[in-house]
Design a protein around this motif. Structure first.
Motif, PDB file in Angstrom:
ATOM      1  N   GLY A 145      -1.222   2.084 -10.206  1.00 45.17           N
ATOM      2  CA  GLY A 145      -0.636   1.947  -9.590  1.00 45.17           C
ATOM      3  C   GLY A 145       0.271   1.075 -11.482  1.00 45.17           C
ATOM      4  N   SER A 146       1.580   0.820 -11.013  1.00 48.31           N
ATOM      5  CA  SER A 146       1.989   0.364 -12.722  1.00 48.31           C
ATOM      6  C   SER A 146       1.506  -0.611 -13.083  1.00 48.31           C
ATOM      7  CB  SER A 146       3.458  -0.209 -12.424  1.00 48.31           C
ATOM      8  OG  SER A 146       3.951  -0.337 -11.513  1.00 48.31           O
ATOM      9  N   LYS A 147       1.098  -1.735 -11.611  1.00 41.67           N
ATOM     10  CA  LYS A 147       0.995  -3.057 -12.924  1.00 41.67           C
ATOM     11  C   LYS A 147      -0.689  -3.658 -12.482  1.00 41.67           C
ATOM     12  CE  LYS A 147       2.167  -7.915 -11.737  1.00 41.67           C
ATOM     13  NZ  LYS A 147       1.804  -7.874 -13.384  1.00 41.67           N
ATOM     14  N   ALA A 177       7.487  -1.057  -6.242  1.00 41.11           N
ATOM     15  CA  ALA A 177       6.698  -2.118  -7.212  1.00 41.11           C
ATOM     16  C   ALA A 177       4.906  -1.130  -6.947  1.00 41.11           C
ATOM     17  CB  ALA A 177       5.968  -3.188  -6.358  1.00 41.11           C
ATOM     18  N   SER A 178       4.043  -0.933  -7.123  1.00 43.01           N
ATOM     19  CA  SER A 178       2.901  -0.661  -7.281  1.00 43.01           C
ATOM     20  C   SER A 178       1.601  -1.087  -7.897  1.00 43.01           C
ATOM     21  CB  SER A 178       2.569   0.817  -7.729  1.00 43.01           C
ATOM     22  OG  SER A 178       2.929   1.101  -8.806  1.00 43.01           O
ATOM     23  N   ARG A 194      -6.583   2.634   2.504  1.00 46.89           N
ATOM     24  CA  ARG A 194      -5.066   1.530   3.161  1.00 46.89           C
ATOM     25  C   ARG A 194      -4.915   0.382   2.256  1.00 46.89           C
ATOM     26  NH1 ARG A 194      -6.285   1.697   9.439  1.00 46.89           N
ATOM     27  NH2 ARG A 194      -4.228   0.584   9.354  1.00 46.89           N
ATOM     28  N   GLY A 195      -5.969  -0.254   0.990  1.00 50.47           N
ATOM     29  CA  GLY A 195      -5.564  -1.483   0.705  1.00 50.47           C
ATOM     30  C   GLY A 195      -4.481  -1.304  -0.010  1.00 50.47           C
ATOM     31  N   TRP A 196      -4.123  -1.913  -1.216  1.00 47.15           N
ATOM     32  CA  TRP A 196      -3.013  -2.595  -2.048  1.00 47.15           C
ATOM     33  C   TRP A 196      -2.505  -1.358  -2.956  1.00 47.15           C
ATOM     34  CZ3 TRP A 196       0.722  -5.037  -0.150  1.00 47.15           C
ATOM     35  CH2 TRP A 196       0.618  -5.965   0.177  1.00 47.15           C
ATOM     36  N   THR A 197      -4.147  -0.890  -3.546  1.00 48.31           N
ATOM     37  CA  THR A 197      -3.518   0.761  -4.209  1.00 48.31           C
ATOM     38  C   THR A 197      -3.391   1.427  -3.311  1.00 48.31           C
ATOM     39  OG1 THR A 197      -6.266   1.377  -4.244  1.00 48.31           O
ATOM     40  CG2 THR A 197      -5.919  -0.446  -5.465  1.00 48.31           C
ATOM     41  N   PHE A 198      -2.923   1.671  -2.460  1.00 51.08           N
ATOM     42  CA  PHE A 198      -2.469   2.965  -1.762  1.00 51.08           C
ATOM     43  C   PHE A 198      -1.391   2.726  -2.161  1.00 51.08           C
ATOM     44  CE2 PHE A 198      -1.729   5.193   2.522  1.00 51.08           C
ATOM     45  CZ  PHE A 198      -2.043   6.326   1.654  1.00 51.08           C
ATOM     46  N   SER A 199      -0.543   1.862  -2.525  1.00 47.22           N
ATOM     47  CA  SER A 199       1.263   1.599  -3.403  1.00 47.22           C
ATOM     48  C   SER A 199       1.095   2.486  -5.017  1.00 47.22           C
ATOM     49  CB  SER A 199       1.410   0.415  -4.318  1.00 47.22           C
ATOM     50  OG  SER A 199       0.327  -0.184  -4.935  1.00 47.22           O
ATOM     51  N   ALA A 200       0.107   3.184  -5.398  1.00 50.80           N
ATOM     52  CA  ALA A 200       0.405   3.727  -6.259  1.00 50.80           C
ATOM     53  C   ALA A 200       0.988   5.099  -5.628  1.00 50.80           C
ATOM     54  CB  ALA A 200      -0.887   4.708  -6.866  1.00 50.80           C
ATOM     55  N   GLN A 201       0.708   5.712  -4.187  1.00 41.10           N
ATOM     56  CA  GLN A 201       1.360   6.702  -3.804  1.00 41.10           C
ATOM     57  C   GLN A 201       2.510   6.615  -3.040  1.00 41.10           C
ATOM     58  OE1 GLN A 201      -2.539   6.359  -3.594  1.00 41.10           O
ATOM     59  NE2 GLN A 201      -2.265   7.299  -5.666  1.00 41.10           N
ATOM     60  N   HIS A 202       3.325   5.316  -2.665  1.00 42.24           N
ATOM     61  CA  HIS A 202       3.768   4.794  -1.350  1.00 42.24           C
ATOM     62  C   HIS A 202       4.102   3.662  -2.271  1.00 42.24           C
ATOM     63  CE1 HIS A 202       2.179   8.134   0.769  1.00 42.24           C
ATOM     64  NE2 HIS A 202       1.065   7.791   0.744  1.00 42.24           N
ATOM     65  N   PRO A 203       4.787   3.083  -3.656  1.00 43.31           N
ATOM     66  CA  PRO A 203       5.392   2.239  -3.472  1.00 43.31           C
ATOM     67  C   PRO A 203       5.601   1.548  -3.033  1.00 43.31           C
ATOM     68  CG  PRO A 203       6.076   3.693  -5.476  1.00 43.31           C
ATOM     69  CD  PRO A 203       5.282   4.698  -4.295  1.00 43.31           C
TER      70      PRO A 203
END
Length: 250
Positions: free
Chosen positions: A64-66, A123-124, A103-112
């Motif tokens: 993710g970006s952050k 956000a990711s 399915r944790g917060w790191t999944f935000s990289a693929q699904h911001p």
């Protein structure tokens, strides 16, 4: 469970996650002296109010970006009795597992993640555990009385049961860690529920309500009421959908 009044959120999202929110309760500090006896449920009531930091760290997890650097600590002087002993290293390994889960917060990289009520847009996050002072947030596993005292100091009543987050500190209540909640004991991965929920507060989310049915948002206070939703321990579904619901003040 609202305890601190906040202004109504705006509608327009911004391009980056907001700064961490004010203190929130989700889900006594005996400085010096002897630890209190366990409660009627066998959970140790208090430790000595100091904390041991888990040594070492992890590689960066996710893309993710952050980057979020987290530190894991466990209260010292806990009279474990017949309970399993959660050392700093054991607790860190459990938190690491949750953080790195698919399915944790790191999944935000693929699904911001976009959530208008908290002005979060696209956000990711990626994560890394550290043991030094260069952390963004620290997760502290602490006894009920210690959680009560530290959270009360910032205006939060955790009632011997709940966890809380204030500033760069997440306090995980040992009662929940050991016992879970009715219908979801700790053995059914309630640890993932509480770690993901409290980390969500640090990332900038307030509480959410059940959208009506389906899995509960991780930011819903599932320990209190489900209101038609089903228990859910993760921010995302398997297909990458961020589970969200209407804004609820924290």
């Amino acid at each position: 469970m609202p305890i601190i009044a906040q202004p109504a959120p705006g509608d327009a999202p911004t391009s980056s996650p907001p700064s961490p929110k004010p203190p929130v309760k989700s889900g006594g500090f005996e400085g010096g002296g002897k630890p209190a006896a366990p409660g009627s449920d066998g959970v140790p009531a208090s430790g000595n109010g100091t904390f041991a930091v888990a040594s070492g760290g992890t590689d960066v997890v996710g893309s993710g970006s952050k980057l979020i650097r987290y530190r894991v600590e466990v209260e010292n002087g806990i009279p474990w009795g017949t309970n399993p002993v959660w050392s700093a290293s054991k607790t860190a390994a459990e938190v690491d597992r949750v953080i790195a889960a698919p399915r944790g917060w790191t999944f935000s990289a693929q699904h911001p993640v976009t959530y208008g009520p908290n002005k979060i847009s696209g956000a990711s996050w990626r994560f890394q555990r550290v043991s030094g002072d260069g952390f963004d947030v620290r997760l502290r596993l602490a006894t009920p009385k210690t959680v009560d005292k530290l959270c009360r100091a910032v205006g939060i009543d955790t009632e011997g049961v709940y966890s809380c987050r204030y500033g760069d500190t997440i306090l995980l209540n040992l009662r929940r860690w050991l016992k879970g909640i009715p219908g979801q004991p700790a053995s059914t991965d309630f640890h993932a529920n509480t770690v993901n929920h409290e980390m969500g507060h640090f990332l900038g989310f307030d509480h959410m309500k059940c959208p009506g049915r389906g899995p509960a948002p991780i930011m819903q206070t599932q320990t209190i009421e489900l209101n038609g939703c089903t228990l859910n321990n993760w921010p995302f579904t398997a297909d990458g959908t961020f589970v969200q619901g209407p804004f609820a003040s924290s």
